[in-house]
Write an enzyme that holds these catalytic residues in place. Structure first.
Site, PDB file in Angstrom:
ATOM      1  N   ASN A   1      -3.171   6.242   6.290  1.00 15.57           N
ATOM      2  CA  ASN A   1      -3.868   7.033   7.300  1.00 15.57           C
ATOM      3  C   ASN A   1      -4.569   6.138   8.318  1.00 15.57           C
ATOM      4  O   ASN A   1      -4.410   4.918   8.317  1.00 15.57           O
ATOM      5  CB  ASN A   1      -4.847   8.006   6.642  1.00 15.57           C
ATOM      6  CG  ASN A   1      -5.949   7.285   5.867  1.00 15.57           C
ATOM      7  OD1 ASN A   1      -6.203   6.081   6.066  1.00 15.57           O
ATOM      8  ND2 ASN A   1      -6.608   8.001   4.976  1.00 15.57           N
ATOM      9  N   GLU A  30       1.513 -36.433  29.135  1.00 15.52           N
ATOM     10  CA  GLU A  30       0.538 -35.397  28.811  1.00 15.52           C
ATOM     11  C   GLU A  30      -0.846 -35.981  28.533  1.00 15.52           C
ATOM     12  O   GLU A  30      -1.748 -35.256  28.112  1.00 15.52           O
ATOM     13  CB  GLU A  30       1.019 -34.588  27.590  1.00 15.52           C
ATOM     14  CG  GLU A  30       2.274 -33.780  27.877  1.00 15.52           C
ATOM     15  CD  GLU A  30       2.660 -32.869  26.719  1.00 15.52           C
ATOM     16  OE1 GLU A  30       2.075 -33.014  25.623  1.00 15.52           O
ATOM     17  OE2 GLU A  30       3.522 -32.005  26.919  1.00 15.52           O
ATOM     18  N   ASP A  63      14.923   8.316   4.774  1.00  7.90           N
ATOM     19  CA  ASP A  63      13.657   8.335   4.060  1.00  7.90           C
ATOM     20  C   ASP A  63      13.821   8.037   2.576  1.00  7.90           C
ATOM     21  O   ASP A  63      12.966   7.387   1.963  1.00  7.90           O
ATOM     22  CB  ASP A  63      12.983   9.706   4.219  1.00  7.90           C
ATOM     23  CG  ASP A  63      12.066   9.767   5.426  1.00  7.90           C
ATOM     24  OD1 ASP A  63      11.847   8.720   6.056  1.00  7.90           O
ATOM     25  OD2 ASP A  63      11.576  10.865   5.737  1.00  7.90           O
ATOM     26  N   HIS A  77       4.630  16.142   8.288  1.00  5.47           N
ATOM     27  CA  HIS A  77       3.841  15.058   7.708  1.00  5.47           C
ATOM     28  C   HIS A  77       2.342  15.272   7.917  1.00  5.47           C
ATOM     29  O   HIS A  77       1.557  15.214   6.987  1.00  5.47           O
ATOM     30  CB  HIS A  77       4.256  13.704   8.300  1.00  5.47           C
ATOM     31  CG  HIS A  77       5.350  13.043   7.542  1.00  5.47           C
ATOM     32  ND1 HIS A  77       5.199  12.594   6.258  1.00  5.47           N
ATOM     33  CD2 HIS A  77       6.620  12.749   7.893  1.00  5.47           C
ATOM     34  CE1 HIS A  77       6.329  12.047   5.843  1.00  5.47           C
ATOM     35  NE2 HIS A  77       7.211  12.135   6.811  1.00  5.47           N
ATOM     36  N   GLN A  85       9.804  15.840  10.342  1.00 10.85           N
ATOM     37  CA  GLN A  85       8.707  14.908  10.596  1.00 10.85           C
ATOM     38  C   GLN A  85       7.419  15.630  10.976  1.00 10.85           C
ATOM     39  O   GLN A  85       6.325  15.155  10.681  1.00 10.85           O
ATOM     40  CB  GLN A  85       9.098  13.931  11.708  1.00 10.85           C
ATOM     41  CG  GLN A  85      10.179  12.962  11.304  1.00 10.85           C
ATOM     42  CD  GLN A  85       9.835  12.207  10.039  1.00 10.85           C
ATOM     43  OE1 GLN A  85       8.911  11.407   9.997  1.00 10.85           O
ATOM     44  NE2 GLN A  85      10.589  12.460   8.977  1.00 10.85           N
ATOM     45  N   GLN A  87     -10.933   0.327   1.876  1.00 12.80           N
ATOM     46  CA  GLN A  87     -11.464  -0.538   0.827  1.00 12.80           C
ATOM     47  C   GLN A  87     -10.345  -1.212   0.027  1.00 12.80           C
ATOM     48  O   GLN A  87     -10.490  -2.363  -0.410  1.00 12.80           O
ATOM     49  CB  GLN A  87     -12.393   0.240  -0.105  1.00 12.80           C
ATOM     50  CG  GLN A  87     -11.770   1.394  -0.860  1.00 12.80           C
ATOM     51  CD  GLN A  87     -11.805   2.692  -0.081  1.00 12.80           C
ATOM     52  OE1 GLN A  87     -11.972   2.712   1.133  1.00 12.80           O
ATOM     53  NE2 GLN A  87     -11.652   3.809  -0.800  1.00 12.80           N
ATOM     54  N   HIS A 106      -0.912 -39.786  20.484  1.00 10.16           N
ATOM     55  CA  HIS A 106       0.433 -39.370  20.123  1.00 10.16           C
ATOM     56  C   HIS A 106       1.418 -40.510  20.401  1.00 10.16           C
ATOM     57  O   HIS A 106       2.263 -40.836  19.556  1.00 10.16           O
ATOM     58  CB  HIS A 106       0.851 -38.136  20.931  1.00 10.16           C
ATOM     59  CG  HIS A 106       0.271 -36.851  20.456  1.00 10.16           C
ATOM     60  ND1 HIS A 106      -1.074 -36.612  20.429  1.00 10.16           N
ATOM     61  CD2 HIS A 106       0.882 -35.720  19.985  1.00 10.16           C
ATOM     62  CE1 HIS A 106      -1.288 -35.383  19.961  1.00 10.16           C
ATOM     63  NE2 HIS A 106      -0.108 -34.819  19.682  1.00 10.16           N
ATOM     64  N   GLU A 129       9.916   5.995  16.262  1.00  9.93           N
ATOM     65  CA  GLU A 129      10.076   5.512  14.889  1.00  9.93           C
ATOM     66  C   GLU A 129      11.462   5.887  14.358  1.00  9.93           C
ATOM     67  O   GLU A 129      12.196   5.043  13.835  1.00  9.93           O
ATOM     68  CB  GLU A 129       8.984   6.131  14.012  1.00  9.93           C
ATOM     69  CG  GLU A 129       9.091   5.790  12.541  1.00  9.93           C
ATOM     70  CD  GLU A 129       8.091   6.596  11.718  1.00  9.93           C
ATOM     71  OE1 GLU A 129       7.846   6.193  10.562  1.00  9.93           O
ATOM     72  OE2 GLU A 129       7.568   7.617  12.193  1.00  9.93           O
ATOM     73  N   HIS A 130      11.809   7.161  14.454  1.00  6.75           N
ATOM     74  CA  HIS A 130      13.121   7.650  14.041  1.00  6.75           C
ATOM     75  C   HIS A 130      13.844   8.185  15.270  1.00  6.75           C
ATOM     76  O   HIS A 130      13.280   8.997  16.005  1.00  6.75           O
ATOM     77  CB  HIS A 130      13.006   8.786  13.022  1.00  6.75           C
ATOM     78  CG  HIS A 130      12.186   8.457  11.817  1.00  6.75           C
ATOM     79  ND1 HIS A 130      10.865   8.841  11.680  1.00  6.75           N
ATOM     80  CD2 HIS A 130      12.501   7.783  10.684  1.00  6.75           C
ATOM     81  CE1 HIS A 130      10.401   8.419  10.514  1.00  6.75           C
ATOM     82  NE2 HIS A 130      11.369   7.775   9.890  1.00  6.75           N
ATOM     83  N   TYR A 182       0.851  -1.194   0.000  1.00  6.18           N
ATOM     84  CA  TYR A 182       0.000   0.000   0.000  1.00  6.18           C
ATOM     85  C   TYR A 182       0.883   1.239   0.000  1.00  6.18           C
ATOM     86  O   TYR A 182       1.792   1.370   0.825  1.00  6.18           O
ATOM     87  CB  TYR A 182      -0.921   0.016   1.222  1.00  6.18           C
ATOM     88  CG  TYR A 182      -1.917   1.158   1.154  1.00  6.18           C
ATOM     89  CD1 TYR A 182      -3.144   0.987   0.529  1.00  6.18           C
ATOM     90  CD2 TYR A 182      -1.600   2.416   1.672  1.00  6.18           C
ATOM     91  CE1 TYR A 182      -4.045   2.037   0.425  1.00  6.18           C
ATOM     92  CE2 TYR A 182      -2.491   3.471   1.579  1.00  6.18           C
ATOM     93  CZ  TYR A 182      -3.717   3.271   0.951  1.00  6.18           C
ATOM     94  OH  TYR A 182      -4.599   4.324   0.837  1.00  6.18           O
ATOM     95  N   SER A 217       3.701   9.702  11.912  1.00  3.25           N
ATOM     96  CA  SER A 217       5.161   9.711  11.935  1.00  3.25           C
ATOM     97  C   SER A 217       5.697  10.402  13.185  1.00  3.25           C
ATOM     98  O   SER A 217       4.993  11.195  13.828  1.00  3.25           O
ATOM     99  CB  SER A 217       5.682  10.414  10.683  1.00  3.25           C
ATOM    100  OG  SER A 217       7.078  10.251  10.573  1.00  3.25           O
TER     101      SER A 217
END
Length: 482
Positions: A214, A415, A361, A262, A259, A191, A420, A327-328, A129, A237
């Site tokens: 998003n 067990e 990046d 964003h 950042q 979707q 088994h 994240e960074h 994506y 971000s």
């Protein structure tokens, strides 16, 4: 920008505030996303096109949802040629970095007649994506597609929103072609995630979905996880700069803003032991914001989730860094390499004043699709590992199994799993009715007996097969050894 002295109370308040940005705290969108995902699952194309027509382009249908070769050709004609050259340079670095992540199958044999191993197999189909809302991200195209291609995924499809005229940004299409997408679909949002997870009449079902997006994309990935694999549930971000009095305040301010631009939910944080540095960084931020093109977004981000945190010790500063698990993470200190070894939680770590976050990046090579909202405590950047699966391999000859069968049976019975135990025991029980002796080459006695210690043809064949597997354990999707 606000300056806060760090203590236990302020740290907890900041962590709580940052966590509000997590997809786990957006319950008001859950019902909407659940409805979209369920409708696409049940209705396929009908629901997919209804939502795509509503949110992106009213003309999208089965005849034009997939990007054509002519559209890609048109994109090459429109794209800035200098950008194309830079995309190709970046691709070289990204490929080189991810090539080093490849895993090989391995197999270990013993003279006793056992073979254990791990078979690494590329996923058959992956869906990547690429967002296209407030900005255009050809860089995310490269970061999604390259590891999937290097892993050897058979079919890689890409989903990205189109504009109201049904067009995808030329740079995004060119990046996808350069990086090796097999198919590109003009769809976005929840979707698109649902379409790739369940398949529709026009969109194939995939095994894994990766890539940022998003809140609707993040919640949709969370909803389909289990039907397919996902990389992580990404949030807004974020950047954290760990700096001391030796840091250049202008550099720190510029990197924090990289950042913050964003979106309004992005987070920019400085952690330092120097109040003077924090004050200087605040002044530099004010200067930069006035002249940057996305200043409205930046200012909202800083007002909501921007902090200049002053710790009373290096230990307290590093503890905060690991708790936030950004994240960074940029480290601008006297000894960045030494300090890096103390970091436990971070998506990507940038060392020294010349390793600015945008380097990662776009160009350096490591993946920029990173865990957010503190999930760097247990998630990793997107990598080749995301696009392969591993199968355990077990082979025991009869002689090898005979040495351990009683232990296995005892373990199973302990067990209370008698079936088994029986599955092992039955291989060594004498039949209730003995058959007459049958003489065969290499055999003595009855058919249920064998000369002890004799290696079977099956075992010899297995060893030969292992050598063949080992010699071809890193083969790509086109059959070329990697």
């Amino acid at each position: 920008m606000r300056i806060i002295s760090l203590d236990e109370v302020s740290r907890k308040e900041i962590l709580d505030q940052l966590l509000k940005r997590s997809p786990n705290h957006y319950g008001q969108y859950l019902d909407t996303v659940a409805e979209i995902v369920e409708r696409v699952r049940r209705e396929g194309d009908a629901a997919l096109f209804e939502y795509t027509n509503r949110f992106d382009c009213p003309e999208i249908d089965a005849s034009n949802i997939q990007v054509t070769e002519s559209e890609i050709k048109e994109a090459y004609e429109k794209v800035d040629q200098k950008l194309l050259m830079i995309i190709r340079k970046a691709l070289k670095n990204i490929r080189a970095y991810h090539e080093r992540q490849k895993r090989c199958s391995w197999f270990d044999t013993t003279p006793e007649g056992t073979m254990l191993g791990q078979k690494v197999t590329p996923l058959q189909a992956a869906g990547v994506y690429v967002p296209g809302g407030k900005a255009v991200y050809p860089s995310s195209v490269l970061m999604n597609l390259v590891p999937a291609r290097i892993a050897g995924v058979e079919r890689i499809i890409m989903a990205t929103p189109c504009n109201s005229q049904g067009k995808v940004n030329p740079a995004v299409l060119v990046a996808a072609k350069e990086a090796g997408a097999d198919e590109i679909y003009k769809m976005g949002g929840a979707q698109a995630v649902a379409a790739m997870a369940f398949g529709t009449e026009s969109v194939p079902k995939v095994d894994k979905i990766t890539g940022p997006g998003n809140i609707f994309v993040a919640l949709a990935k969370k909803a389909v996880s289990g039907y397919v694999s996902i990389d992580s549930i990404a949030g807004p971000s974020e950047i954290l700069v760990l700096a001391d009095e030796t840091a250049n305040p202008e550099y720190v301010a510029a990197d924090l803003l990289s950042q913050a631009e964003h979106d309004e939910l992005a987070s920019a944080i400085l952690v330092t032991t120097s109040r003077r540095l924090a004050e200087q960084v605040s002044e530099e931020i004010d200067k930069f914001v006035k002249k940057l093109s996305r200043k409205e977004i930046i200012q909202k981000s800083l007002d909501n989730y921007g902090y200049l945190l002053v710790a009373d010790s290096e230990e307290a500063a590093m503890e905060t860094v690991n708790l936030i698990a950004s994240e960074h993470l940029e480290i601008m200190t006297k000894n960045p390499f030494e300090d890096m070894m103390k970091v436990k939680n971070a998506g990507a770590i940038f060392l020294g004043e010349n390793s600015s976050e945008p380097l990662g990046d776009y160009f350096a090579g490591p993946n920029h699709i990173l865990p957010t909202n503190g999930t760097a405590r247990f998630f990793s950047p997107v990598s080749v590992d995301d696009f392969v699966k591993k199968s355990s391999i077990i082979y025991y000859s009869r002689e090898a199994l005979q040495k351990v069968h009683e232990d296995i049976e005892y373990f199973a019975e302990n067990e209370q799993l008698t079936a088994h135990a029986n599955s092992i025991r039955v291989r060594f029980q004498k039949p209730e009715i003995d058959l007459p002796p049958v003489r065969r080459k290499g055999w003595s006695g009855t058919v249920k007996q064998r000369k002890p210690g004799r290696r079977t043809d099956q075992w010899r064949n297995a060893r030969e097969g292992v050598q063949e597997l080992i010699s071809h354990r890193c083969v790509g999707r086109d059959g070329a050894e990697l």
